[in-house]
Enzyme design. Structure first.
Site, PDB file in Angstrom:
ATOM      1  N   ASN A  10       2.611  -2.790   4.359  1.00  0.00           N
ATOM      2  CA  ASN A  10       1.892  -3.707   5.236  1.00  0.00           C
ATOM      3  C   ASN A  10       0.406  -3.406   5.249  1.00  0.00           C
ATOM      4  O   ASN A  10      -0.418  -4.317   5.306  1.00  0.00           O
ATOM      5  CB  ASN A  10       2.431  -3.626   6.664  1.00  0.00           C
ATOM      6  CG  ASN A  10       1.656  -4.509   7.624  1.00  0.00           C
ATOM      7  OD1 ASN A  10       1.797  -5.717   7.609  1.00  0.00           O
ATOM      8  ND2 ASN A  10       0.805  -3.894   8.443  1.00  0.00           N
ATOM      9  N   ASP A  25       1.589  -8.032  -8.484  1.00  0.00           N
ATOM     10  CA  ASP A  25       1.821  -7.411  -9.787  1.00  0.00           C
ATOM     11  C   ASP A  25       1.908  -5.900  -9.665  1.00  0.00           C
ATOM     12  O   ASP A  25       2.784  -5.261 -10.262  1.00  0.00           O
ATOM     13  CB  ASP A  25       0.696  -7.808 -10.739  1.00  0.00           C
ATOM     14  CG  ASP A  25       1.095  -7.637 -12.198  1.00  0.00           C
ATOM     15  OD1 ASP A  25       2.281  -7.861 -12.521  1.00  0.00           O
ATOM     16  OD2 ASP A  25       0.215  -7.295 -13.013  1.00  0.00           O
ATOM     17  N   ASP A  71       5.394  -3.136 -15.290  1.00  0.00           N
ATOM     18  CA  ASP A  71       6.351  -2.062 -15.597  1.00  0.00           C
ATOM     19  C   ASP A  71       6.042  -0.775 -14.838  1.00  0.00           C
ATOM     20  O   ASP A  71       6.951   0.006 -14.546  1.00  0.00           O
ATOM     21  CB  ASP A  71       6.365  -1.788 -17.102  1.00  0.00           C
ATOM     22  CG  ASP A  71       7.035  -2.903 -17.886  1.00  0.00           C
ATOM     23  OD1 ASP A  71       7.759  -3.709 -17.269  1.00  0.00           O
ATOM     24  OD2 ASP A  71       6.825  -2.969 -19.119  1.00  0.00           O
ATOM     25  N   ASP A  73       8.939  -0.375   5.900  1.00  0.00           N
ATOM     26  CA  ASP A  73       8.307  -0.146   7.191  1.00  0.00           C
ATOM     27  C   ASP A  73       7.659  -1.422   7.710  1.00  0.00           C
ATOM     28  O   ASP A  73       7.090  -2.218   6.943  1.00  0.00           O
ATOM     29  CB  ASP A  73       7.241   0.944   7.030  1.00  0.00           C
ATOM     30  CG  ASP A  73       6.534   1.260   8.319  1.00  0.00           C
ATOM     31  OD1 ASP A  73       7.186   1.793   9.228  1.00  0.00           O
ATOM     32  OD2 ASP A  73       5.320   0.960   8.423  1.00  0.00           O
ATOM     33  N   GLU A 120      12.782  -2.471   8.607  1.00  0.00           N
ATOM     34  CA  GLU A 120      12.558  -2.104   9.999  1.00  0.00           C
ATOM     35  C   GLU A 120      11.960  -3.305  10.723  1.00  0.00           C
ATOM     36  O   GLU A 120      10.748  -3.470  10.803  1.00  0.00           O
ATOM     37  CB  GLU A 120      11.607  -0.903  10.107  1.00  0.00           C
ATOM     38  CG  GLU A 120      11.376  -0.459  11.543  1.00  0.00           C
ATOM     39  CD  GLU A 120       9.953  -0.007  11.829  1.00  0.00           C
ATOM     40  OE1 GLU A 120       9.753   0.699  12.836  1.00  0.00           O
ATOM     41  OE2 GLU A 120       9.026  -0.375  11.064  1.00  0.00           O
TER      42      GLU A 120
END
Length: 477
Positions: free
Chosen positions: A168, A232, A238, A257, A281
């Protein structure tokens, strides 16, 4: 994310002498009328992830019919000094032998406060304690080498390892001029030591993609998941964060979270691109919100609805609260149940709460301090064994009042299931209940009762539960 921290007052469970068995046919019809039942409309068997069969002589976790149990392998402010990975690694063999199938670790990468951080203020997602950055080489928990040794040991024990993922927000960037705010912001992550996922002001709100998303936290720079560059680096390329954690570090799953801060599509897209078990969560007691998020994220979610109902039931003398709706009743495949965690610890009467989550549907979690420090480990191990070996099938609630709760797991695929009897009163209680078993001897697998009753031909039987405790009944086999 750390929001609040509660001190726990511990309940010491007393051991009571078992009552003597009585004639089960006494007042049979009356007692049958007293016991009323309600079937919860949930699926017919458990859906948690599990490795391979229950504790074995080799010490490796082997999944039983009921699956396994998740250990939260940390608490808030674990000791500093870089030894936590070693501490957890040294406990894995005992955990796996007790029936723990997976361990959830704290955020593993370098954060703003370096060796002092619990990891929820991430700076460099690829620094696992191997770069001299933010005042230290090691994280609070140890070095990358020690983390990799922990994960290798867990896999040798047939256990999975889940990473705590904080996407976040970020912290620890340098100040830069930001044309979208007209001020300087701490959003320059161009000089991170790993060189992977460099970020600047346009990777955080507000920016060319908008002013905000679903939510920000604590004043930290709010990562912009709408930016294809961010996508990305998080899950696309990858060497993205998700794929690096899974393919290089060998994590098996994710605890996301503060998912209130971004749309469920973020977790859904991560899961589609990276794979592995995931749980979010979403700190919300509204079961409709939990179900909506889990379905849209294609993920499990922590069952906060059950958490708050358990507090009402076990701490406030109202076991009828367990009749209310919870995520595990909506979809046990996507419900991760818990009694406490590093953020919130409000349930004082914990052993009946653990008896509840370890006999009911969903994926139960054990909190590190409850298991290692605060509660009776032998009793928890007994409940874990019962969960893994007896807790199968859908759930029927047989009886509730303020002080008593009785539920039946109906069994699955040849496993007999169980009956759990939780008693919040100060005296022994007895009830006639209808089981799954006709003319079979049963016993209390907790050892709290010494009764060995035989069910009648119509599957009814009288069972008992000690005061302020519980009993768990199944076939004597």
């Amino acid at each position: 994310m750390k929001k609040t921290h509660f001190l726990v007052s511990m309940l010491v469970l007393a051991v009571f002498n078992s009552c003597q068995n009585t004639d089960e046919n006494d007042n049979e019809n009356l007692r049958k009328q007293e016991s009323h039942s309600k079937t919860v409309n949930v699926t017919t068997h458990d859906g948690r992830p599990f490795s391979t069969g229950s504790g074995s002589v080799s010490g490796k976790f082997v999944s039983g019919p009921g699956g396994g149990v998740l250990m939260q392998g940390f608490y808030w402010d674990v000791p500093e000094g870089g030894n936590w990975w070693n501490t957890v690694k040294d406990k894995l063999a005992a955990w796996s032998d007790s029936g723990i199938s997976a361990v959830w670790l704290p955020p593993a990468s370098k954060a703003q406060n370096g060796a002092y951080s619990m990891g929820y203020d991430p700076t460099d997602y690829y620094d696992f304690g191997n770069f001299n950055q933010n005042g230290s080489v090691e994280t609070r928990f140890g070095s990358r080498t020690e983390l990799e040794a922990l994960i290798t040991k867990a896999h040798a024990e047939n256990m999975q390892v889940y990473a705590d993922i904080v996407i976040n927000h970020n912290s620890g960037g340098q100040s830069q001029s930001n044309p979208f705010t007209g001020t300087n912001t701490w959003t320059d992550f161009s000089a991170i030591a790993s060189g992977k996922f460099p970020r600047s002001y346009n990777d955080f709100y507000k920016n060319s993609y908008g002013n905000n998303d679903e939510g920000a936290f604590g004043g930290f720079p709010d990562l912009c998941h709408a930016n294809p560059y961010v996508q990305d680096w998080l899950w696309g390329r990858d060497d993205s964060v998700g794929k690096y954690y899974k393919n290089v570090m060998k994590f098996d799953g994710w605890r996301f979270d503060y998912v209130k801060g971004f749309g469920p599509w973020v977790v859904n897209t991560w899961n589609s691109n990276v794979g592995g078990f995931s749980v979010g969560e979403l700190w919300d007691s509204n079961v409709n919100t939990l179900e909506w998020w889990a379905n849209n994220a294609n993920s499990s979610v922590f069952d906060f609805a059950a958490y708050y109902k358990m507090d009402e039931a076990f701490d406030n003398g109202n076991l009828n609260a367990l009749n209310d709706d919870m995520m595990w009743k909506r979809n046990p495949y996507k419900a991760v149940t818990f009694v406490a965690n590093h953020d919130t610890d409000i349930i004082n009467n914990k052993m009946p709460a653990y008896a509840y989550i370890l006999t009911h549907e969903g994926y139960p979690t054990i909190f590190y301090r409850d298991y290692e420090e605060w509660l009776n480990k032998q009793k928890l191990n007994n409940l874990i064994w019962i969960h893994n070996n007896k807790a199968t099938g859908n759930t029927s609630i047989l009886y509730t009042d303020n002080d008593e709760y009785i539920a039946r797991r109906n069994g699955y695929n040849g496993n007999p299931g169980l009956v759990v009897y939780i008693n919040n009163s100060s005296s022994w209680q007895e009830r006639w209940v209808q089981t799954n078993w006709s003319s079979k001897q049963i016993k209390d697998f907790t050892g709290n009762s010494t009764w060995y009753p035989t069910t009648q031909g119509d599957q009814w039987v009288k069972i008992q539960s000690p005061p302020n405790s519980y009993s768990i009944w199944s076939l004597n086999q």
